[in-house]
Design a protein around this motif. Structure first.
Motif, PDB file in Angstrom:
ATOM      1  N   TRP A 157      78.618  46.892  69.021  1.00  0.00           N
ATOM      2  CA  TRP A 157      77.275  47.220  69.497  1.00  0.00           C
ATOM      3  C   TRP A 157      76.204  46.466  68.735  1.00  0.00           C
ATOM      4  CZ3 TRP A 157      76.670  50.229  73.737  1.00  0.00           C
ATOM      5  CH2 TRP A 157      77.784  50.965  74.162  1.00  0.00           C
ATOM      6  N   GLY A 158      75.151  46.114  69.462  1.00  0.00           N
ATOM      7  CA  GLY A 158      73.966  45.595  68.818  1.00  0.00           C
ATOM      8  C   GLY A 158      73.125  46.731  68.259  1.00  0.00           C
ATOM      9  N   GLN A 159      72.015  46.369  67.665  1.00  0.00           N
ATOM     10  CA  GLN A 159      71.165  47.361  67.004  1.00  0.00           C
ATOM     11  C   GLN A 159      70.275  48.102  67.999  1.00  0.00           C
ATOM     12  OE1 GLN A 159      70.536  44.166  67.155  1.00  0.00           O
ATOM     13  NE2 GLN A 159      68.333  43.872  67.445  1.00  0.00           N
ATOM     14  N   GLY A 160      70.165  47.585  69.194  1.00  0.00           N
ATOM     15  CA  GLY A 160      69.324  48.211  70.219  1.00  0.00           C
ATOM     16  C   GLY A 160      67.933  47.617  70.241  1.00  0.00           C
ATOM     17  N   THR A 161      67.356  47.583  71.427  1.00  0.00           N
ATOM     18  CA  THR A 161      65.988  47.101  71.593  1.00  0.00           C
ATOM     19  C   THR A 161      65.251  48.055  72.533  1.00  0.00           C
ATOM     20  OG1 THR A 161      64.609  45.171  72.143  1.00  0.00           O
ATOM     21  CG2 THR A 161      66.562  45.520  73.500  1.00  0.00           C
ATOM     22  N   GLN A 162      64.039  48.419  72.162  1.00  0.00           N
ATOM     23  CA  GLN A 162      63.272  49.399  72.928  1.00  0.00           C
ATOM     24  C   GLN A 162      62.604  48.743  74.126  1.00  0.00           C
ATOM     25  OE1 GLN A 162      62.754  52.896  72.332  1.00  0.00           O
ATOM     26  NE2 GLN A 162      61.836  52.776  74.386  1.00  0.00           N
ATOM     27  N   VAL A 163      62.767  49.364  75.272  1.00  0.00           N
ATOM     28  CA  VAL A 163      62.051  48.973  76.488  1.00  0.00           C
ATOM     29  C   VAL A 163      61.215  50.171  76.914  1.00  0.00           C
ATOM     30  CG1 VAL A 163      62.264  48.371  78.922  1.00  0.00           C
ATOM     31  CG2 VAL A 163      63.758  47.290  77.221  1.00  0.00           C
ATOM     32  N   THR A 164      59.912  49.961  77.019  1.00  0.00           N
ATOM     33  CA  THR A 164      58.999  51.022  77.436  1.00  0.00           C
ATOM     34  C   THR A 164      58.215  50.558  78.655  1.00  0.00           C
ATOM     35  OG1 THR A 164      58.783  51.799  75.161  1.00  0.00           O
ATOM     36  CG2 THR A 164      57.131  52.556  76.747  1.00  0.00           C
ATOM     37  N   SER A 214      67.402  40.824  71.652  1.00  0.00           N
ATOM     38  CA  SER A 214      65.976  40.520  71.603  1.00  0.00           C
ATOM     39  C   SER A 214      65.401  40.661  72.998  1.00  0.00           C
ATOM     40  CB  SER A 214      65.730  39.116  71.054  1.00  0.00           C
ATOM     41  OG  SER A 214      66.355  38.143  71.865  1.00  0.00           O
ATOM     42  N   GLY A 215      64.075  40.753  73.077  1.00  0.00           N
ATOM     43  CA  GLY A 215      63.414  40.729  74.370  1.00  0.00           C
ATOM     44  C   GLY A 215      62.825  42.039  74.847  1.00  0.00           C
ATOM     45  N   GLY A 216      63.000  43.109  74.116  1.00  0.00           N
ATOM     46  CA  GLY A 216      62.411  44.366  74.550  1.00  0.00           C
ATOM     47  C   GLY A 216      60.907  44.356  74.358  1.00  0.00           C
ATOM     48  N   GLY A 217      60.268  45.440  74.798  1.00  0.00           N
ATOM     49  CA  GLY A 217      58.831  45.552  74.627  1.00  0.00           C
ATOM     50  C   GLY A 217      58.218  46.557  75.562  1.00  0.00           C
ATOM     51  N   LEU A 218      56.899  46.487  75.657  1.00  0.00           N
ATOM     52  CA  LEU A 218      56.123  47.378  76.513  1.00  0.00           C
ATOM     53  C   LEU A 218      55.643  46.604  77.732  1.00  0.00           C
ATOM     54  CD1 LEU A 218      54.539  50.030  77.059  1.00  0.00           C
ATOM     55  CD2 LEU A 218      52.706  49.066  75.637  1.00  0.00           C
ATOM     56  N   VAL A 219      55.847  47.193  78.907  1.00  0.00           N
ATOM     57  CA  VAL A 219      55.446  46.531  80.143  1.00  0.00           C
ATOM     58  C   VAL A 219      54.968  47.583  81.127  1.00  0.00           C
ATOM     59  CG1 VAL A 219      57.771  46.614  81.131  1.00  0.00           C
ATOM     60  CG2 VAL A 219      56.174  44.815  81.859  1.00  0.00           C
ATOM     61  N   GLN A 220      54.076  47.196  82.015  1.00  0.00           N
ATOM     62  CA  GLN A 220      53.621  48.114  83.051  1.00  0.00           C
ATOM     63  C   GLN A 220      54.645  48.206  84.173  1.00  0.00           C
ATOM     64  OE1 GLN A 220      49.710  46.718  84.226  1.00  0.00           O
ATOM     65  NE2 GLN A 220      48.731  48.127  82.783  1.00  0.00           N
ATOM     66  N   ALA A 221      54.611  49.310  84.874  1.00  0.00           N
ATOM     67  CA  ALA A 221      55.493  49.474  86.025  1.00  0.00           C
ATOM     68  C   ALA A 221      55.311  48.308  86.995  1.00  0.00           C
ATOM     69  CB  ALA A 221      55.194  50.794  86.725  1.00  0.00           C
ATOM     70  N   GLY A 222      56.442  47.819  87.488  1.00  0.00           N
ATOM     71  CA  GLY A 222      56.432  46.661  88.371  1.00  0.00           C
ATOM     72  C   GLY A 222      56.604  45.340  87.650  1.00  0.00           C
ATOM     73  N   GLY A 223      56.515  45.366  86.338  1.00  0.00           N
ATOM     74  CA  GLY A 223      56.648  44.155  85.550  1.00  0.00           C
ATOM     75  C   GLY A 223      58.095  43.778  85.286  1.00  0.00           C
ATOM     76  N   SER A 224      58.262  42.734  84.487  1.00  0.00           N
ATOM     77  CA  SER A 224      59.595  42.193  84.199  1.00  0.00           C
ATOM     78  C   SER A 224      59.776  41.959  82.704  1.00  0.00           C
ATOM     79  CB  SER A 224      59.795  40.860  84.930  1.00  0.00           C
ATOM     80  OG  SER A 224      59.714  41.018  86.331  1.00  0.00           O
ATOM     81  N   PRO A 232      59.049  53.482  85.214  1.00  0.00           N
ATOM     82  CA  PRO A 232      58.971  54.316  83.995  1.00  0.00           C
ATOM     83  C   PRO A 232      60.320  54.919  83.603  1.00  0.00           C
ATOM     84  CG  PRO A 232      57.062  54.707  85.369  1.00  0.00           C
ATOM     85  CD  PRO A 232      57.978  53.807  86.162  1.00  0.00           C
ATOM     86  N   GLU A 233      61.154  55.233  84.577  1.00  0.00           N
ATOM     87  CA  GLU A 233      62.462  55.808  84.268  1.00  0.00           C
ATOM     88  C   GLU A 233      63.429  54.808  83.653  1.00  0.00           C
ATOM     89  OE1 GLU A 233      60.801  55.948  87.189  1.00  0.00           O
ATOM     90  OE2 GLU A 233      62.183  55.793  88.910  1.00  0.00           O
ATOM     91  N   ASP A 234      63.045  53.534  83.579  1.00  0.00           N
ATOM     92  CA  ASP A 234      63.864  52.545  82.880  1.00  0.00           C
ATOM     93  C   ASP A 234      63.599  52.567  81.371  1.00  0.00           C
ATOM     94  OD1 ASP A 234      63.238  50.323  85.619  1.00  0.00           O
ATOM     95  OD2 ASP A 234      65.098  51.425  85.225  1.00  0.00           O
ATOM     96  N   THR A 235      62.619  53.330  80.945  1.00  0.00           N
ATOM     97  CA  THR A 235      62.303  53.418  79.528  1.00  0.00           C
ATOM     98  C   THR A 235      63.489  53.964  78.746  1.00  0.00           C
ATOM     99  OG1 THR A 235      59.931  53.700  79.915  1.00  0.00           O
ATOM    100  CG2 THR A 235      60.813  54.532  77.825  1.00  0.00           C
ATOM    101  N   ALA A 236      63.918  53.214  77.734  1.00  0.00           N
ATOM    102  CA  ALA A 236      65.090  53.592  76.946  1.00  0.00           C
ATOM    103  C   ALA A 236      65.294  52.560  75.843  1.00  0.00           C
ATOM    104  CB  ALA A 236      66.338  53.658  77.820  1.00  0.00           C
ATOM    105  N   VAL A 237      66.212  52.864  74.947  1.00  0.00           N
ATOM    106  CA  VAL A 237      66.717  51.857  74.028  1.00  0.00           C
ATOM    107  C   VAL A 237      67.906  51.191  74.723  1.00  0.00           C
ATOM    108  CG1 VAL A 237      67.730  51.379  71.786  1.00  0.00           C
ATOM    109  CG2 VAL A 237      65.959  53.149  72.009  1.00  0.00           C
ATOM    110  N   TYR A 238      67.870  49.887  74.786  1.00  0.00           N
ATOM    111  CA  TYR A 238      68.928  49.119  75.454  1.00  0.00           C
ATOM    112  C   TYR A 238      69.841  48.509  74.394  1.00  0.00           C
ATOM    113  CZ  TYR A 238      66.689  49.605  79.975  1.00  0.00           C
ATOM    114  OH  TYR A 238      66.177  50.122  81.146  1.00  0.00           O
TER     115      TYR A 238
END
Length: 117
Positions: free
Chosen positions: A107-114, A6-16, A86-92
C-alpha cells in the motif's frame, strides 16, 4: 515494494484530478495494480484495478467517470478522475497485489481527494 502516490487535492464538483502511483522494488511478479478509497466512517473500497495483461475493473460508482491506466516502462499507474462528485471525497490508496483485497498486498501512504459542492 514501495508505492508513492501523488495528485490529490481539493476540487469543485464537476472538476478533474489525476492520481499517480509510482512503484519500486520487486514488482515483476505483482499481478494487479489498483486504487482503493476510504471515506470517514466507511470501509475501504475498490475504485479501479488493472492487471499486468491490461484487464480493467471499475466500481459501478465510478464507471464512465474514472479511467485507470498503467505505464509499465515507468512502473506507474494512473487514475484519471473526471466529473468528480462530493461523494468521491476520500483518502485514495494505491495497491499492488496478486488478487483484489481491501487490506492485503502493498500500500501507498494515501492521498486526500476532497470534492466540494
Amino acid at each position: 515494494v514501495q508505492l508513492v502516490e501523488s495528485g490529490g487535492g481539493l476540487v469543485q464538483a464537476g472538476g478533474s484530478l489525476r492520481l499517480s502511483c509510482a512503484a519500486s522494488g520487486i514488482i515483476f511478479n505483482i499481478n494487479i495494480m489498483a486504487w482503493y478509497r476510504q471515506a470517514p466512517g466507511k470501509q475501504r473500497e475498490l475504485v479501479a484495478g488493472i492487471t499486468n495483461i491490461g484487464t480493467i475493473n471499475y466500481a459501478d460508482s465510478v464507471k464512465g467517470r474514472f479511467t485507470i491506466s498503467r505505464d509499465n516502462a515507468k512502473n506507474t499507474v494512473y487514475l484519471q478522475m473526471n466529473n468528480l462528485k462530493p461523494e468521491d471525497t476520500a483518502v485514495y490508496y494505491c495497491n499492488a497485489a496478486n488478487y483484489y483485497s481491501a487490506y492485503d498486498g502493498y500500500w501507498g501512504q494515501g492521498t486526500q481527494v476532497t470534492v466540494s459542492s
